[in-house]
Design a protein around this motif. Structure first.
Motif, mmCIF file in Angstrom:
data_model
loop_
_atom_site.group_PDB
_atom_site.id
_atom_site.type_symbol
_atom_site.label_atom_id
_atom_site.label_comp_id
_atom_site.label_asym_id
_atom_site.label_seq_id
_atom_site.Cartn_x
_atom_site.Cartn_y
_atom_site.Cartn_z
ATOM 1 N N SER A 28 -28.452 -7.052 3.084
ATOM 2 C CA SER A 28 -28.743 -8.179 2.199
ATOM 3 C C SER A 28 -30.193 -8.131 1.733
ATOM 4 O O SER A 28 -30.537 -8.722 0.710
ATOM 5 N N ASP A 29 -31.043 -7.393 2.441
ATOM 6 C CA ASP A 29 -32.461 -7.264 2.089
ATOM 7 C C ASP A 29 -32.637 -6.806 0.651
ATOM 8 O O ASP A 29 -33.648 -7.123 0.017
ATOM 9 N N GLY A 67 -33.728 -1.102 1.304
ATOM 10 C CA GLY A 67 -32.495 -0.662 1.960
ATOM 11 C C GLY A 67 -31.545 0.124 1.083
ATOM 12 O O GLY A 67 -30.446 0.471 1.520
ATOM 13 N N VAL A 68 -31.940 0.433 -0.144
ATOM 14 C CA VAL A 68 -31.100 1.259 -1.015
ATOM 15 C C VAL A 68 -31.242 2.708 -0.551
ATOM 16 O O VAL A 68 -32.364 3.204 -0.411
ATOM 17 N N PRO A 69 -30.136 3.405 -0.292
ATOM 18 C CA PRO A 69 -30.240 4.808 0.106
ATOM 19 C C PRO A 69 -30.941 5.642 -0.979
ATOM 20 O O PRO A 69 -30.814 5.363 -2.172
ATOM 21 N N VAL A 70 -31.650 6.663 -0.540
ATOM 22 C CA VAL A 70 -32.452 7.489 -1.459
ATOM 23 C C VAL A 70 -31.588 8.067 -2.581
ATOM 24 O O VAL A 70 -31.977 8.024 -3.752
ATOM 25 N N ARG A 109 -31.685 -7.556 -11.560
ATOM 26 C CA ARG A 109 -30.469 -6.951 -12.138
ATOM 27 C C ARG A 109 -30.300 -5.528 -11.613
ATOM 28 O O ARG A 109 -29.197 -5.102 -11.286
ATOM 29 N N LEU A 110 -31.414 -4.797 -11.564
ATOM 30 C CA LEU A 110 -31.389 -3.437 -11.010
ATOM 31 C C LEU A 110 -30.986 -3.480 -9.541
ATOM 32 O O LEU A 110 -30.161 -2.680 -9.096
ATOM 33 N N LEU A 111 -31.547 -4.410 -8.790
ATOM 34 C CA LEU A 111 -31.228 -4.519 -7.367
ATOM 35 C C LEU A 111 -29.775 -4.936 -7.140
ATOM 36 O O LEU A 111 -29.140 -4.489 -6.190
ATOM 37 N N GLU A 112 -29.228 -5.780 -8.019
ATOM 38 C CA GLU A 112 -27.811 -6.147 -7.920
ATOM 39 C C GLU A 112 -26.937 -4.911 -8.113
ATOM 40 O O GLU A 112 -25.959 -4.712 -7.386
ATOM 41 N N LEU A 113 -27.298 -4.096 -9.095
ATOM 42 C CA LEU A 113 -26.567 -2.853 -9.336
ATOM 43 C C LEU A 113 -26.681 -1.943 -8.115
ATOM 44 O O LEU A 113 -25.679 -1.369 -7.663
ATOM 45 N N ALA A 114 -27.867 -1.835 -7.560
ATOM 46 C CA ALA A 114 -28.087 -1.007 -6.373
ATOM 47 C C ALA A 114 -27.239 -1.507 -5.199
ATOM 48 O O ALA A 114 -26.636 -0.709 -4.473
ATOM 49 N N TYR A 115 -27.195 -2.809 -5.028
ATOM 50 C CA TYR A 115 -26.409 -3.407 -3.946
ATOM 51 C C TYR A 115 -24.922 -3.085 -4.120
ATOM 52 O O TYR A 115 -24.244 -2.675 -3.170
#
Length: 128
Positions: free
Chosen positions: A49-50, A104-107, A31-37
């Motif tokens: 997509s990573d 791959g989420v920007p800092v 869920r966190l990664l979906e938000l990050a994407y």
């Protein structure tokens, strides 16, 4: 024989409970990664997509980052300035913060997402 069946059933219950807990942790992290994407895509028009590979519902997605991109992301994750909440938080919070960046989420986005409820929920589930 009766005793071994009880032990086998008890073992099955423990394994099922561990699997349910692991599934819940993966779901919270995803869920966190979906938000990050979504935030990454909205702010930069593209997102690897990573970020979501291996999350439920994204099983068919493949890795897009090159070896060079992966290496750079890994170095960024190690050298990124950790927000106060991560720096003073648990080891799980530090790992999750770095894992977002290596995917791959920007800092800057990872730093902002640390302040969300999704991050808190993912840390809590992973620590169970």
């Amino acid at each position: 024989m009766f005793r071994s069946r009880i032990l086998w059933c008890a073992t099955g219950i423990v394994i099922a409970a561990q699997a349910a807990s692991a599934t819940s942790a993966v779901t919270s992290e995803c869920r966190l990664l979906e938000l990050a994407y979504k935030v990454t895509k909205a702010q930069q028009d593209t997102a690897f997509s990573d970020i979501l590979v291996d999350c439920p519902g994204y099983e068919s997605w493949t890795f897009e980052m090159t070896t060079r991109d992966n290496s750079l992301a890994f170095r960024e994750a190690l050298n990124a300035q950790k927000p106060y909440k991560v720096e003073k938080g648990t080891e799980t919070a530090k790992i999750l913060f770095q894992r977002m960046i290596t995917r791959g989420v920007p800092v800057e986005i990872a730093q902002a997402l640390v302040e969300t409820r999704a991050f808190d929920n993912a840390v809590a589930e992973l620590e169970k």
